[in-house]
Write a protein that holds these residues in place. Structure first.
Motif, PDB file in Angstrom:
ATOM      1  N   UNK A 110      29.030  26.022  92.704  1.00 18.87           N
ATOM      2  CA  UNK A 110      30.196  26.799  93.141  1.00 18.87           C
ATOM      3  C   UNK A 110      30.606  27.870  92.142  1.00 18.87           C
ATOM      4  N   UNK A 167      25.289  30.324  78.913  1.00 21.18           N
ATOM      5  CA  UNK A 167      25.671  30.388  77.496  1.00 21.18           C
ATOM      6  C   UNK A 167      25.184  29.185  76.688  1.00 21.18           C
ATOM      7  N   UNK A 168      25.204  28.025  77.289  1.00 19.86           N
ATOM      8  CA  UNK A 168      24.878  26.817  76.520  1.00 19.86           C
ATOM      9  C   UNK A 168      23.423  26.370  76.677  1.00 19.86           C
ATOM     10  N   UNK A 190      24.694  19.435  73.536  1.00 16.22           N
ATOM     11  CA  UNK A 190      24.227  19.559  72.159  1.00 16.22           C
ATOM     12  C   UNK A 190      22.828  20.174  72.090  1.00 16.22           C
ATOM     13  N   UNK A 192      21.532  23.215  72.382  1.00 11.67           N
ATOM     14  CA  UNK A 192      21.155  24.072  73.518  1.00 11.67           C
ATOM     15  C   UNK A 192      20.834  23.247  74.764  1.00 11.67           C
ATOM     16  N   UNK A 222      21.250  38.589  82.171  1.00 10.15           N
ATOM     17  CA  UNK A 222      21.744  38.803  80.810  1.00 10.15           C
ATOM     18  C   UNK A 222      23.252  38.575  80.763  1.00 10.15           C
ATOM     19  N   UNK A 226      30.499  32.269  77.317  1.00  9.11           N
ATOM     20  CA  UNK A 226      30.700  31.448  78.510  1.00  9.11           C
ATOM     21  C   UNK A 226      31.245  32.304  79.662  1.00  9.11           C
ATOM     22  N   UNK A 227      30.870  31.978  80.863  1.00  8.71           N
ATOM     23  CA  UNK A 227      31.403  32.635  82.068  1.00  8.71           C
ATOM     24  C   UNK A 227      31.080  34.117  82.121  1.00  8.71           C
ATOM     25  N   UNK A 233      24.038  43.413  85.452  1.00 13.21           N
ATOM     26  CA  UNK A 233      22.983  42.523  84.994  1.00 13.21           C
ATOM     27  C   UNK A 233      22.508  41.553  86.077  1.00 13.21           C
ATOM     28  N   UNK A 271      19.391  38.163  70.777  1.00 21.51           N
ATOM     29  CA  UNK A 271      20.204  36.954  70.784  1.00 21.51           C
ATOM     30  C   UNK A 271      19.973  36.182  72.069  1.00 21.51           C
ATOM     31  N   UNK A 273      20.655  32.058  74.004  1.00 20.49           N
ATOM     32  CA  UNK A 273      20.461  30.626  73.804  1.00 20.49           C
ATOM     33  C   UNK A 273      19.062  30.207  74.215  1.00 20.49           C
TER      34      UNK A 273
ATOM     35  N   UNK B  69      20.862  28.860  67.830  1.00 14.88           N
ATOM     36  CA  UNK B  69      21.687  29.287  68.965  1.00 14.88           C
ATOM     37  C   UNK B  69      21.882  30.802  68.934  1.00 14.88           C
ATOM     38  N   UNK B  70      21.922  31.347  67.730  1.00 19.69           N
ATOM     39  CA  UNK B  70      22.192  32.777  67.590  1.00 19.69           C
ATOM     40  C   UNK B  70      20.928  33.592  67.343  1.00 19.69           C
ATOM     41  N   UNK B 112      19.604  41.856  62.315  1.00 13.66           N
ATOM     42  CA  UNK B 112      20.304  40.626  61.937  1.00 13.66           C
ATOM     43  C   UNK B 112      20.247  40.435  60.420  1.00 13.66           C
TER      44      UNK B 112
END
Lengths: 308, 190
Positions: A110, A167-168, A190, A192, A222, A226-227, A233, A271, A273, B69-70, B112
């Motif tokens: 959702x 994001x995670x 945890x 990633x 991309x 978060x969110x 993109x 960058x 995750x 993570x980065x 970086x």
């Protein structure tokens, strides 16, 4: 430090890490776990050598305004399941997927900016009803599934969600979509979200999923934080990835988003995750096949700009 | 998300709406008020050269999983990061070019810079040896290498600190940022 060969960023740049080149955003995504992780599960020992995935695309899936064309995406789903199960009609294909006495949970998504299209939810429900499943034995939802009788008693699950960056966990795909089968999803975040594949071994889930649909009508390739969501993109890819193996679908999803990033950005942002939960779902949890070499990809429809 | 005093706070809603957004900010203000004190940035952050620094890109952390993570370097902890080390990574952008084409390609030259502070010189030296051996074995003497994607990486040790540069578009740029960071680090150690 772990023992064994050290894998670095440079191994991914060379494409020598784990034979999993391409399972990465740029390169920062995947893990070298395939070479080090022992095959620990019985499922892994008996896993099929290959798995079939269908990519179906249609230029009419979206109209000029980006709205989903219900009849077209319904036909795309029908075509995909026919190809997936070597069937000459959707009705026969769904006989391979569901039984009339099944209790069916359809796990959707959702997320406000890119939810599972209702048109596809309705298409699945219609096919399930045609198969003879009672209406009150079908539930389609995302949140609150643990409090839903149908999901708790389900004998069959269908997993359907759009593909996006996350994001995670690097990507939000089929594997991650089952995180609502636990009461405390954040406990899976945890490293990633490395162990999301373990969700597929939970008793409430294990062995029940008959079909996975990774919706790639307008994938999000991309974002930061978060969110995240930026209409710049997403792109009108107009496709569905359909299979029985959630890991294979996500592996192709990572490949697709990586390819789109390379196409869109002159130099893709570095960058992001790691998407290592995808290969780890195979090597650590035996939830499916992440190795692109072992995925049989059947293509239906126009493949210009397919990227995979 | 925000930091304040010795706290890092992140507030998120599973579903975004005007109401949840308003509530998240309200909750964040409550948390901030409860913490009370402002606090100072970690010293390691002050080692970052200011020129071309992208302030919002600064990330302070301890563990190698946080580094990955980065910016992914290795599955293994080749820098020996952990609770006893402090690390900061940030982006440097000199020029941003955008295509005039709507939705067209863009070229953001993000470099970086990573700085790690170890408990002592010995720990830093051991970590640096492991790092060079694993990541840039051909650059033992020079400390700089062109990676397989055409970007440059450089690294050096200054006492109890390791400084490393990644994704520099040219060797000169890598050396420039590395030198600026080493200068600030050496000054801070005096």
């Amino acid at each position: 430090m772990k023992s064994g060969r050290i894998m670095t960023r440079r191994d991914f740049l060379r494409g020598t890490a784990c034979g999993a080149a391409g399972l990465a955003f740029g390169l920062e995504a995947t893990s070298c776990a395939r070479e080090r992780e022992p095959a620990v599960t019985a499922e892994r020992m008996t896993a099929p050598a290959t798995t079939r995935v269908v990519l179906v695309r249609d230029t009419e899936a979206l109209d000029a305004g980006g709205r989903i064309n219900g009849p077209v995406v319904t036909r795309m789903l029908d075509d995909a399941v026919c190809a997936l199960f070597d069937s000459d009609s959707p009705a026969r294909a769904w006989q391979s997927i569901l039984e009339p006495d099944d209790i069916l949970g359809v796990k959707s998504n959702v997320w406000g900016s890119l939810p599972t299209p209702p048109e596809l939810e309705q298409a699945i429900a219609a096919r399930a009803l045609e198969r003879g499943i009672r209406e009150d034995e079908i539930s389609i939802r995302d949140r609150g599934i643990l409090d839903d009788r149908v999901f708790r008693e389900a004998t069959a699950l269908i997993n359907i969600r759009p593909l996006r960056t996350h994001h995670w966990s690097g990507i939000g795909g089929c594997i991650k979509n089952y995180i609502m089968f636990v009461r405390e999803p954040w406990k899976w975040h945890d490293d990633s979200c490395a162990d999301l594949g373990g969700l597929w071994n939970l008793p409430i889930v294990k062995g029940k999923t008959r079909l996975n649909v990774l919706v790639v009508l307008t994938p999000l390739f991309y974002g930061i934080g978060p969110h995240h969501f930026d209409p710049n993109h997403v792109w009108p890819y107009g496709g569905l990835l359909v299979g029985t193996d959630p890991v294979a679908l996500d592996a192709l999803g990572v490949k697709l988003l990586s390819a789109r990033r390379r196409e869109f950005f002159e130099r893709p942002p570095r960058g992001g995750t790691s998407t290592k939960h995808v290969p780890l779902a195979e090597t650590r949890h035996g939830a499916g096949i992440a190795d692109l070499e072992r995925i049989e990809l059947i293509r239906i429809g126009p493949m210009e700009g397919a990227l995979i | 998300m925000f930091w304040q005093d010795c706290y890092f706070a992140t507030v998120f809603a599973a579903e975004e709406s005007a109401e949840s957004r308003r509530f998240m900010f309200e909750l964040a203000r409550e948390i901030s008020g409860a913490i009370g004190r402002e606090g100072n940035l970690p010293e390691t952050v002050s080692l970052l050269p200011r020129e071309d620094l992208v302030e919002i890109s600064i990330r302070y952390f301890h563990r190698h999983t946080d580094l990955n993570q980065h910016y992914f370097i290795s599955d293994d902890n080749i820098l020996g990061l952990g609770p006893d080390t402090e690390a900061v990574i940030a982006n440097y952008v000199r020029e941003v070019k955008r295509s005039d084409e709507p939705g067209g390609k863009r070229s953001d030259e993000f470099v970086y810079l990573l700085i790690v502070r170890y408990p002592d010189d010995q720990a830093a030296a051991a970590a640096f040896a492991t790092y060079v051996d694993a990541f840039m074995p051909e650059a033992t003497e020079t400390g700089i290498v062109e990676l397989e994607d055409g970007y440059w990486s450089a690294a050096s040790r200054a006492g109890s600190h390791i400084v490393a540069v990644y994704d520099a578009p040219a060797a000169e740029r890598a050396r420039e940022i590395l030198a600026a960071a080493l200068t600030r680090t050496e000054e801070a150690m005096k």
